[in-house]
Design a protein around this motif. Sequence first.
Motif, PDB file in Angstrom:
ATOM      1  N   UNK A 106       0.832  -1.208   0.000  1.00 60.56           N
ATOM      2  CA  UNK A 106       0.000   0.000   0.000  1.00 60.56           C
ATOM      3  C   UNK A 106       0.865   1.256   0.000  1.00 60.56           C
ATOM      4  N   UNK A 107       1.871   1.292   0.859  1.00 57.76           N
ATOM      5  CA  UNK A 107       2.747   2.463   0.919  1.00 57.76           C
ATOM      6  C   UNK A 107       3.545   2.596  -0.372  1.00 57.76           C
ATOM      7  N   UNK A 108       4.029   1.476  -0.908  1.00 56.97           N
ATOM      8  CA  UNK A 108       4.773   1.503  -2.169  1.00 56.97           C
ATOM      9  C   UNK A 108       3.905   2.032  -3.307  1.00 56.97           C
ATOM     10  N   UNK A 160       2.760   6.183  -7.218  1.00 57.15           N
ATOM     11  CA  UNK A 160       1.766   6.915  -8.006  1.00 57.15           C
ATOM     12  C   UNK A 160       1.816   8.427  -7.780  1.00 57.15           C
ATOM     13  N   UNK A 161       2.408   8.856  -6.698  1.00 61.63           N
ATOM     14  CA  UNK A 161       2.537  10.300  -6.468  1.00 61.63           C
ATOM     15  C   UNK A 161       3.884  10.834  -6.929  1.00 61.63           C
ATOM     16  N   UNK A 162       4.677  10.003  -7.558  1.00 63.44           N
ATOM     17  CA  UNK A 162       6.027  10.401  -7.955  1.00 63.44           C
ATOM     18  C   UNK A 162       6.007  11.175  -9.269  1.00 63.44           C
ATOM     19  N   UNK A 163       6.227  12.454  -9.180  1.00 62.39           N
ATOM     20  CA  UNK A 163       6.329  13.342 -10.347  1.00 62.39           C
ATOM     21  C   UNK A 163       7.156  14.544  -9.936  1.00 62.39           C
ATOM     22  N   UNK A 164       7.886  15.097 -10.898  1.00 61.96           N
ATOM     23  CA  UNK A 164       8.703  16.272 -10.613  1.00 61.96           C
ATOM     24  C   UNK A 164       8.906  17.084 -11.881  1.00 61.96           C
ATOM     25  N   UNK A 165       9.405  18.288 -11.718  1.00 61.17           N
ATOM     26  CA  UNK A 165       9.670  19.189 -12.835  1.00 61.17           C
ATOM     27  C   UNK A 165      11.098  19.694 -12.728  1.00 61.17           C
ATOM     28  N   UNK A 166      11.768  19.785 -13.888  1.00 62.04           N
ATOM     29  CA  UNK A 166      13.125  20.335 -13.935  1.00 62.04           C
ATOM     30  C   UNK A 166      13.180  21.391 -15.025  1.00 62.04           C
ATOM     31  N   UNK A 167      13.998  22.394 -14.815  1.00 55.38           N
ATOM     32  CA  UNK A 167      14.176  23.453 -15.801  1.00 55.38           C
ATOM     33  C   UNK A 167      15.262  23.051 -16.787  1.00 55.38           C
ATOM     34  N   UNK A 168      14.898  23.090 -18.070  1.00 54.68           N
ATOM     35  CA  UNK A 168      15.850  22.806 -19.138  1.00 54.68           C
ATOM     36  C   UNK A 168      15.892  24.059 -20.005  1.00 54.68           C
ATOM     37  N   UNK A 169      16.906  24.845 -19.784  1.00 48.84           N
ATOM     38  CA  UNK A 169      16.987  26.117 -20.511  1.00 48.84           C
ATOM     39  C   UNK A 169      15.839  27.013 -20.128  1.00 48.84           C
ATOM     40  N   UNK A 170      14.996  27.316 -21.103  1.00 40.15           N
ATOM     41  CA  UNK A 170      13.840  28.177 -20.853  1.00 40.15           C
ATOM     42  C   UNK A 170      12.566  27.378 -20.627  1.00 40.15           C
ATOM     43  N   UNK A 221       5.482   7.866 -17.360  1.00 39.49           N
ATOM     44  CA  UNK A 221       6.265   8.080 -18.570  1.00 39.49           C
ATOM     45  C   UNK A 221       7.278   6.975 -18.824  1.00 39.49           C
ATOM     46  N   UNK A 222       7.549   6.141 -17.831  1.00 40.28           N
ATOM     47  CA  UNK A 222       8.583   5.106 -17.946  1.00 40.28           C
ATOM     48  C   UNK A 222       7.930   3.734 -17.831  1.00 40.28           C
ATOM     49  N   UNK A 223       8.170   2.898 -18.836  1.00 42.12           N
ATOM     50  CA  UNK A 223       7.496   1.595 -18.879  1.00 42.12           C
ATOM     51  C   UNK A 223       7.882   0.683 -17.714  1.00 42.12           C
ATOM     52  N   UNK A 224       9.101   0.756 -17.235  1.00 41.75           N
ATOM     53  CA  UNK A 224       9.502  -0.085 -16.101  1.00 41.75           C
ATOM     54  C   UNK A 224       8.706   0.283 -14.846  1.00 41.75           C
ATOM     55  N   UNK A 225       8.382   1.558 -14.685  1.00 43.25           N
ATOM     56  CA  UNK A 225       7.561   1.950 -13.539  1.00 43.25           C
ATOM     57  C   UNK A 225       6.116   1.484 -13.717  1.00 43.25           C
ATOM     58  N   UNK A 226       5.648   1.417 -14.943  1.00 44.83           N
ATOM     59  CA  UNK A 226       4.304   0.868 -15.181  1.00 44.83           C
ATOM     60  C   UNK A 226       4.281  -0.621 -14.850  1.00 44.83           C
ATOM     61  N   UNK A 227       5.362  -1.342 -15.166  1.00 45.36           N
ATOM     62  CA  UNK A 227       5.462  -2.754 -14.780  1.00 45.36           C
ATOM     63  C   UNK A 227       5.494  -2.880 -13.261  1.00 45.36           C
ATOM     64  N   UNK A 242      13.295   5.118  -5.649  1.00 48.85           N
ATOM     65  CA  UNK A 242      14.061   4.163  -4.841  1.00 48.85           C
ATOM     66  C   UNK A 242      13.269   3.733  -3.601  1.00 48.85           C
ATOM     67  N   UNK A 243      12.559   4.658  -2.996  1.00 48.27           N
ATOM     68  CA  UNK A 243      11.753   4.336  -1.816  1.00 48.27           C
ATOM     69  C   UNK A 243      10.652   3.346  -2.166  1.00 48.27           C
ATOM     70  N   UNK A 244       9.968   3.581  -3.276  1.00 46.22           N
ATOM     71  CA  UNK A 244       8.910   2.673  -3.696  1.00 46.22           C
ATOM     72  C   UNK A 244       9.464   1.293  -4.034  1.00 46.22           C
ATOM     73  N   UNK A 245      10.584   1.248  -4.740  1.00 47.60           N
ATOM     74  CA  UNK A 245      11.203  -0.041  -5.085  1.00 47.60           C
ATOM     75  C   UNK A 245      11.699  -0.751  -3.830  1.00 47.60           C
ATOM     76  N   UNK A 246      12.196   0.000  -2.858  1.00 41.72           N
ATOM     77  CA  UNK A 246      12.662  -0.611  -1.608  1.00 41.72           C
ATOM     78  C   UNK A 246      11.512  -1.229  -0.830  1.00 41.72           C
TER      79      UNK A 246
END
Length: 166
Positions: free
Chosen positions: A23-25, A30-40, A49-55, A138-142
């Motif tokens: 349940x915790x995993x 499912x709440x794992x999302x983030x944003x990074x700045x790439x240039x502008x 977005x990643x198939x291994x995480x969907x598996x 890593x926390x979810x996989x652990x």
Amino acid sequence: MASSTASRVAIFILRVLVFILLLISLIVLTTNATTADVGTEAVRIHFNDISAYRYMLAAIVIGFAYSLLQLAFSTCHLISGNHLISGNGGILLDFYGEKVISYLLATGAAAGFGVTKDMKDYFEANGLYFGKFYEMAYASASLLFLAFVCSAILSVLYSYALPKKV
């Protein structure tokens, strides 16, 4: 009789532990999302977005459903002292079910660890840092790995009970 009651309690505790860890995993993944700045531009990355995480998600959901079902069976077994499925079918279902689920959980955890390491190396080499995203992955996989360990222990307990019942 005491060892039988003790083993039923141990099985129940392990089932509860697997349920809670999954349940915790599930919540962390499912709440794992983030944003990074790439240039502008701001680049948003989500676990979907990643198939291994969907598996990994599929492994967690299947394990969670199985754990919930077995937790209900284990509760009835703990209270009444009898399996809901009479005869050898109940212990065989438990034995083979734990084998399949533990392997599924192990491969889900391995997929999560592997893709997180590869993504971290790739993105950091290209100047993108998603620190919180990696930590949550890593926390979810652990947690999924710990659920696998508990499920594997259950599998071993059922392998000891199998010769007595069959």
